[in-house]
Write a protein that holds these residues in place. Structure first.
Motif, PDB file in Angstrom:
ATOM      1  N   VAL A  91      31.769  39.005  39.590  1.00  0.00           N
ATOM      2  CA  VAL A  91      31.729  38.107  38.432  1.00  0.00           C
ATOM      3  C   VAL A  91      30.294  37.629  38.246  1.00  0.00           C
ATOM      4  O   VAL A  91      29.721  36.969  39.118  1.00  0.00           O
ATOM      5  CB  VAL A  91      32.703  36.931  38.617  1.00  0.00           C
ATOM      6  CG1 VAL A  91      32.588  35.961  37.449  1.00  0.00           C
ATOM      7  CG2 VAL A  91      34.129  37.452  38.732  1.00  0.00           C
ATOM      8  N   ASN A 129      32.892  36.106  31.695  1.00  0.00           N
ATOM      9  CA  ASN A 129      33.940  35.332  31.032  1.00  0.00           C
ATOM     10  C   ASN A 129      33.595  34.829  29.639  1.00  0.00           C
ATOM     11  O   ASN A 129      34.454  34.284  28.973  1.00  0.00           O
ATOM     12  CB  ASN A 129      34.518  34.239  31.935  1.00  0.00           C
ATOM     13  CG  ASN A 129      33.524  33.158  32.224  1.00  0.00           C
ATOM     14  OD1 ASN A 129      32.327  33.359  32.018  1.00  0.00           O
ATOM     15  ND2 ASN A 129      33.997  32.024  32.663  1.00  0.00           N
ATOM     16  N   ILE A 160      36.908  38.638  31.471  1.00  0.00           N
ATOM     17  CA  ILE A 160      37.890  37.932  32.300  1.00  0.00           C
ATOM     18  C   ILE A 160      38.144  36.511  31.824  1.00  0.00           C
ATOM     19  O   ILE A 160      38.962  35.801  32.400  1.00  0.00           O
ATOM     20  CB  ILE A 160      37.447  37.905  33.787  1.00  0.00           C
ATOM     21  CG1 ILE A 160      36.113  37.168  33.934  1.00  0.00           C
ATOM     22  CG2 ILE A 160      37.329  39.318  34.353  1.00  0.00           C
ATOM     23  CD1 ILE A 160      35.721  36.927  35.390  1.00  0.00           C
ATOM     24  N   ILE A 218      44.608  32.742  37.678  1.00  0.00           N
ATOM     25  CA  ILE A 218      43.627  31.944  38.428  1.00  0.00           C
ATOM     26  C   ILE A 218      44.428  31.019  39.326  1.00  0.00           C
ATOM     27  O   ILE A 218      45.312  30.300  38.854  1.00  0.00           O
ATOM     28  CB  ILE A 218      42.724  31.157  37.463  1.00  0.00           C
ATOM     29  CG1 ILE A 218      41.929  32.129  36.588  1.00  0.00           C
ATOM     30  CG2 ILE A 218      41.785  30.232  38.255  1.00  0.00           C
ATOM     31  CD1 ILE A 218      41.029  31.465  35.566  1.00  0.00           C
ATOM     32  N   ILE A 274      35.044  38.154  42.194  1.00  0.00           N
ATOM     33  CA  ILE A 274      34.216  37.371  43.109  1.00  0.00           C
ATOM     34  C   ILE A 274      32.833  37.104  42.510  1.00  0.00           C
ATOM     35  O   ILE A 274      32.093  38.036  42.181  1.00  0.00           O
ATOM     36  CB  ILE A 274      34.023  38.125  44.448  1.00  0.00           C
ATOM     37  CG1 ILE A 274      35.360  38.617  45.008  1.00  0.00           C
ATOM     38  CG2 ILE A 274      33.288  37.238  45.446  1.00  0.00           C
ATOM     39  CD1 ILE A 274      36.258  37.550  45.539  1.00  0.00           C
ATOM     40  N   SER A 304      30.592  33.580  43.330  1.00  0.00           N
ATOM     41  CA  SER A 304      29.691  32.866  44.242  1.00  0.00           C
ATOM     42  C   SER A 304      29.631  33.441  45.659  1.00  0.00           C
ATOM     43  O   SER A 304      28.593  33.340  46.305  1.00  0.00           O
ATOM     44  CB  SER A 304      30.032  31.372  44.261  1.00  0.00           C
ATOM     45  OG  SER A 304      31.413  31.182  44.250  1.00  0.00           O
ATOM     46  N   ARG A 316      26.804  28.764  41.949  1.00  0.00           N
ATOM     47  CA  ARG A 316      26.239  28.656  40.592  1.00  0.00           C
ATOM     48  C   ARG A 316      25.597  27.295  40.424  1.00  0.00           C
ATOM     49  O   ARG A 316      26.039  26.321  40.995  1.00  0.00           O
ATOM     50  CB  ARG A 316      27.321  28.857  39.529  1.00  0.00           C
ATOM     51  CG  ARG A 316      27.637  30.306  39.241  1.00  0.00           C
ATOM     52  CD  ARG A 316      28.682  30.449  38.140  1.00  0.00           C
ATOM     53  NE  ARG A 316      29.967  29.884  38.528  1.00  0.00           N
ATOM     54  CZ  ARG A 316      30.879  30.528  39.255  1.00  0.00           C
ATOM     55  NH1 ARG A 316      30.671  31.740  39.650  1.00  0.00           N
ATOM     56  NH2 ARG A 316      32.016  29.933  39.568  1.00  0.00           N
TER      57      ARG A 316
HETATM   58  C1  LIG Z   1      33.939  32.418  37.440  1.00  0.00           C
HETATM   59  C2  LIG Z   1      35.200  33.152  37.545  1.00  0.00           C
HETATM   60  C3  LIG Z   1      35.542  33.836  38.729  1.00  0.00           C
HETATM   61  C4  LIG Z   1      34.679  33.856  39.978  1.00  0.00           C
HETATM   62  O1  LIG Z   1      34.597  32.601  40.570  1.00  0.00           O
HETATM   63  P1  LIG Z   1      33.937  32.415  42.017  1.00  0.00           P
HETATM   64  O2  LIG Z   1      34.632  31.229  42.563  1.00  0.00           O
HETATM   65  O3  LIG Z   1      32.487  32.186  41.785  1.00  0.00           O
HETATM   66  O4  LIG Z   1      34.183  33.633  42.806  1.00  0.00           O
HETATM   67  C5  LIG Z   1      36.731  34.546  38.738  1.00  0.00           C
HETATM   68  N1  LIG Z   1      37.556  34.579  37.676  1.00  0.00           N
HETATM   69  C6  LIG Z   1      37.261  33.942  36.534  1.00  0.00           C
HETATM   70  C7  LIG Z   1      38.222  34.023  35.396  1.00  0.00           C
HETATM   71  C8  LIG Z   1      36.076  33.203  36.427  1.00  0.00           C
HETATM   72  O5  LIG Z   1      35.809  32.564  35.274  1.00  0.00           O
END
Ligand SMILES: *Cc1c(COP(=O)(O)O)cnc(C)c1O
Length: 231
Positions: A35, A58, A81, A166, A222, A224, A230
């Motif tokens: 990600v 996203n 996503i 999520i 994935i 961070s 971030r």
């Molecule tokens: C930002 C995001 C992630 C990744 O998040 P991390 O906690 O940094 O791994 C995964 N899915 C979606 C939909 C996101 O917006």
């Protein structure tokens, strides 16, 4: 000392392999989607050099900007996503080859129409709000059937490959795993009802991908844990 992107990816892959093994699968059965929101192209290129080939963004605007700066000779797949507005579908489909966040029939109809105009078949996932948190996008679990039915009836240019969720914002293992296993059972039901394969379950982010893999995830998203926190 901050870990390098390479070390982070190796660590994430190892964790995926270990959890996959416990759930009776191989790490190769689980797709690592990096990600890349807020990350500079140089960092993303480093991830690609480390073997990542699927990227998740996203926001449509950021996806387009990044794609504009992306070297044409480095092949990757972009997945959208995040929540997609209907008026951004055309732009989104100019770059993204997958949309993982379909959460209404209205959106699906526009996606299908634009895809058909571009002579494309677009693979999609249906985003389900398994935690019930109102801040989250996604259809409610009890709406999945009618959304899927509508798409099969009215959206010939879309192929539903599975579901996305999520996890709840919680450190409680049981609560988080319940949400993931809920998505699994939603998929099992939909499979039977519609006689589709619906192979993909996109679930698990940096904080909870191990639990997601234990609950049957086929695709982890994935950010961070690969690129660092971030800003
Ligand atoms: C930002 C995001 C992630 C990744 O998040 P991390 O906690 O940094 O791994 C995964 N899915 C979606 C939909 C996101 O917006």
């Amino acid at each position: 000392m901050v870990n390098t992107i390479r070390e982070n990816i190796e660590f994430v892959r190892k964790e995926i392999r270990d959890s996959a093994k416990i759930s009776g699968r191989s790490g190769n059965d689980i797709l690592l989607v990096a990600v890349t929101k807020t990350r500079p192209v140089e960092d993303i290129l480093e991830a690609v050099r480390c073997g990542v080939s699927v990227l998740g963004e996203n926001r449509v605007q950021e996806l387009l900007e990044k794609h504009g700066r992306w070297p044409w000779d480095v092949p990757v797949q972009w997945r959208l996503i995040g929540h997609l507005q209907r008026n951004k579908v055309r732009k989104a489909l100019s770059v993204a080859s997958f949309v993982d966040s379909v959460d209404s029939l209205d959106l699906a109809r526009v996606l299908s129409r634009v895809a058909a105009e571009q002579n494309k078949i677009v693979p999609v996932l249906l985003e389900v709000n398994t935690s019930g948190e109102t801040s989250k996008n996604g259809v409610a679990p009890e709406e999945v059937n009618s959304l899927l039915e509508g798409i099969l009836r009215e959206c010939p240019a879309l192929v539903v490959e599975g579901f996305m969720t999520i996890g709840p914002l919680s450190n409680d293992e049981r609560e988080v795993r319940n949400a993931f296993s809920h998505l699994w059972s939603i998929r099992e039901k939909a499979r039977k009802n519609f006689n589709l394969s619906l192979l993909e379950l996109s679930m698990g982010m940096s904080g909870d991908f191990r639990w997601a893999v234990l609950e049957g995830s086929t695709m982890v998203r994935i950010g961070s844990a690969i690129f660092g926190a971030r800003e």
